[in-house]
Design an enzyme around this catalytic site. Structure first.
Site, PDB file in Angstrom:
ATOM      1  N   ASN A   7      42.894 -22.574  38.147  1.00  0.00           N
ATOM      2  CA  ASN A   7      43.326 -21.894  39.361  1.00  0.00           C
ATOM      3  C   ASN A   7      44.827 -21.649  39.265  1.00  0.00           C
ATOM      4  O   ASN A   7      45.606 -22.606  39.153  1.00  0.00           O
ATOM      5  CB  ASN A   7      43.003 -22.767  40.585  1.00  0.00           C
ATOM      6  CG  ASN A   7      43.343 -22.088  41.897  1.00  0.00           C
ATOM      7  OD1 ASN A   7      44.467 -21.572  42.045  1.00  0.00           O
ATOM      8  ND2 ASN A   7      42.426 -22.104  42.848  1.00  0.00           N
ATOM      9  N   HIS A  43      42.708 -17.620  44.655  1.00  0.00           N
ATOM     10  CA  HIS A  43      42.287 -17.757  46.046  1.00  0.00           C
ATOM     11  C   HIS A  43      43.221 -16.902  46.904  1.00  0.00           C
ATOM     12  O   HIS A  43      44.188 -17.399  47.461  1.00  0.00           O
ATOM     13  CB  HIS A  43      42.385 -19.229  46.456  1.00  0.00           C
ATOM     14  CG  HIS A  43      41.744 -19.525  47.766  1.00  0.00           C
ATOM     15  ND1 HIS A  43      41.175 -20.739  48.056  1.00  0.00           N
ATOM     16  CD2 HIS A  43      41.584 -18.779  48.879  1.00  0.00           C
ATOM     17  CE1 HIS A  43      40.699 -20.729  49.291  1.00  0.00           C
ATOM     18  NE2 HIS A  43      40.937 -19.554  49.816  1.00  0.00           N
ATOM     19  N   GLU A  70      38.006 -16.999  45.085  1.00  0.00           N
ATOM     20  CA  GLU A  70      37.621 -17.817  46.239  1.00  0.00           C
ATOM     21  C   GLU A  70      38.177 -17.208  47.512  1.00  0.00           C
ATOM     22  O   GLU A  70      39.268 -16.619  47.504  1.00  0.00           O
ATOM     23  CB  GLU A  70      38.205 -19.227  46.089  1.00  0.00           C
ATOM     24  CG  GLU A  70      37.752 -19.953  44.849  1.00  0.00           C
ATOM     25  CD  GLU A  70      38.419 -21.292  44.705  1.00  0.00           C
ATOM     26  OE1 GLU A  70      39.562 -21.448  45.139  1.00  0.00           O
ATOM     27  OE2 GLU A  70      37.768 -22.213  44.160  1.00  0.00           O
ATOM     28  N   HIS A 190      38.864 -29.192  43.778  1.00  0.00           N
ATOM     29  CA  HIS A 190      39.896 -29.589  44.755  1.00  0.00           C
ATOM     30  C   HIS A 190      40.415 -31.002  44.479  1.00  0.00           C
ATOM     31  O   HIS A 190      39.682 -31.970  44.534  1.00  0.00           O
ATOM     32  CB  HIS A 190      39.455 -29.471  46.211  1.00  0.00           C
ATOM     33  CG  HIS A 190      40.642 -29.324  47.115  1.00  0.00           C
ATOM     34  ND1 HIS A 190      41.183 -28.095  47.457  1.00  0.00           N
ATOM     35  CD2 HIS A 190      41.435 -30.245  47.694  1.00  0.00           C
ATOM     36  CE1 HIS A 190      42.244 -28.290  48.223  1.00  0.00           C
ATOM     37  NE2 HIS A 190      42.425 -29.573  48.395  1.00  0.00           N
ATOM     38  N   GLY A 213      43.632 -26.488  39.842  1.00  0.00           N
ATOM     39  CA  GLY A 213      44.891 -25.754  39.896  1.00  0.00           C
ATOM     40  C   GLY A 213      46.088 -26.633  40.149  1.00  0.00           C
ATOM     41  O   GLY A 213      46.919 -26.848  39.263  1.00  0.00           O
TER      42      GLY A 213
END
Ligand SMILES: CC(=O)[C@@H](O)[C@H](O)COP(=O)(O)O
Ligand SMILES: NCC(=O)COP(=O)(O)O
Length: 243
Positions: A7, A43, A70, A190, A213
């Site tokens: 990410n 994202h 995302e 996450h 990320g």
């Protein structure tokens, strides 16, 4: 094989901090893939705090691994996905002002809405993933919606891991077993990091993808991006004495 999707939101955060084009988000995505990333995740949030809509268009022709986008499926987000046609879209229920993602979908309450969105993206050949907590009812709800995959929200795992790793991973194993039984692919993401990733993988070796990320980019500040990506990929292997 469990794929590592990097990410690159935080690369855009650094770039935006000075208003120029350094670091260049597209060049970092190219290099992440060259260093072994199996995918790139972005994202694009409504406030464009990091990844901007323009970044998504600039990245599209340069991501030759898997492109995972995302977002909360607003009309603007849906329109963007229909234009970009990424490999995968991951639906998250984030509030516009959330500092980061902090929960999964209620797939029972939002069944009709999510079913329509999933059907629309699947009709365009886009793989769908729904961001969920490791709640068995929510996993069953995701299956009823017809999504290709779920993404397990691993924020609570990461937080508990430091105190009690067995307690941390238990609900995720249960959720992943149910998902597999229901024919759902299992992604996770996450707050995964070099400390907690291998333990998670060893307990759920059928994971399709982890998207990482924040911690990865922070590690790269000390280790360099190439060495960091290789270190994260190395966490997605069984220990040598364990088949
Ligand atoms: C869905 C998920 O867990 C990640 O996309 C996370 O939301 C990263 O977003 P930020 O980089 O804005 O924290
Ligand atoms: N889906 C999780 C993701 O893309 C990255 O989350 P984080 O590693 O930045 O917490």
């Amino acid at each position: 094989m469990t794929k590592l999707s990097v990410n690159i939101n935080k690369i855009a955060t650094l770039r935006n901090s000075r208003g120029g084009d350094l670091p260049n988000v597209v060049q970092v995505a190219i290099d992440c893939q060259r260093f072994g990333a199996d995918g790139i995740t972005v994202h694009p949030r409504p406030d464009e705090r990091h990844i901007k809509r323009k970044d998504v268009f600039d990245l599209q022709p340069k991501v030759y691994t898997e492109f995972n986008i995302e977002g909360n499926p607003s009309p603007e987000f849906i329109s963007l996905i229909k234009k970009i046609r990424p490999t995968q879209v991951t639906l998250v229920p984030d509030a516009h002002d959330a500092i980061t993602s902090n929960t999964g979908w209620d797939t029972v309450t939002h069944k009709d809405f999510l079913t329509d969105v999933v059907n629309e993206f699947q009709s365009l050949g886009i793989r769908t993933s729904i961001f969920v907590n490791p709640d068995l009812e929510m996993i069953e709800g995701a299956s009823a919606i017809g999504t290709d995959r779920i993404e397990l929200y691993t924020g609570p795992y990461a937080e508990m891991f430091e105190k009690d790793k067995e307690k941390a991973v238990a609900p995720y194993v249960e959720a992943a077993i149910l998902a597999k039984k229901l024919g759902l692919g299992v992604n996770a993401g996450h707050d995964l990091n070099l400390n907690n990733l291998n333990y998670f993988y060893v307990h759920i070796p059928w994971l399709s993808e982890v998207s990482i990320g924040h911690a990865l980019i922070c590690d790269a500040l000390y280790m360099g991006l190439e060495k960091t990506i290789k270190a994260y990929k190395n966490c997605l292997k069984m220990p040598e004495n364990q088949d």
